[in-house]
Write a protein that holds these residues in place. Sequence first.
Motif: not given
Length: 161
Positions: A49-53, A71-75, A119-130
């Motif tokens: 998983q990769r988080a950014d923004s 904080v909200v990040v795009r995952v 080895a990996w393919a990007a799938a769905q992205a979500w916004w996550v709040r922490m």
Amino acid sequence: MEAAAFAGRFACDFQSFDQDAPWRRTEVLREVLADAQASTWGWSGSGRQRADSPLPGRIYRRSATVVFVEVVVRVTSYVRAGAVAGADGHPENDGERGEVVEPAGMIGRSCAPPEADSAWAAAQAWWVRMTVPVTRAGEDGRLVVDPGLLSGPAGEQAGER
């Protein structure tokens, strides 16, 4: 503002992981946590998983040295692709080979895996709040995240907004 930026950086690293390099997340989080043992929290050890923004939002000041930053990040989650195994039997990761040159202005490492990996393919992205509890380390005054500050009655931990 310093705590908000620090919380955004932490949120991205906390939400990023790669089972092909599990040690990276632990090493990076140990540098910013008040308690290094918390560096394994929040991930089972599998997947990628990769988080950014990071978008820091509301800030609740509990005391002169403790703030909670929302904080909200795009995952982006990843799924295994047709990986090519290296000599050791593990998928090769171009981002892990060769010498890494530190960019000018670097303030710390990140555990976010590369966006592209055979080895990996990007799938769905979500916004996550922490909610990230930020304080100062007693020994040297640097900013740290202290998950222990989240325990207690709900009204005390996040503040009445």
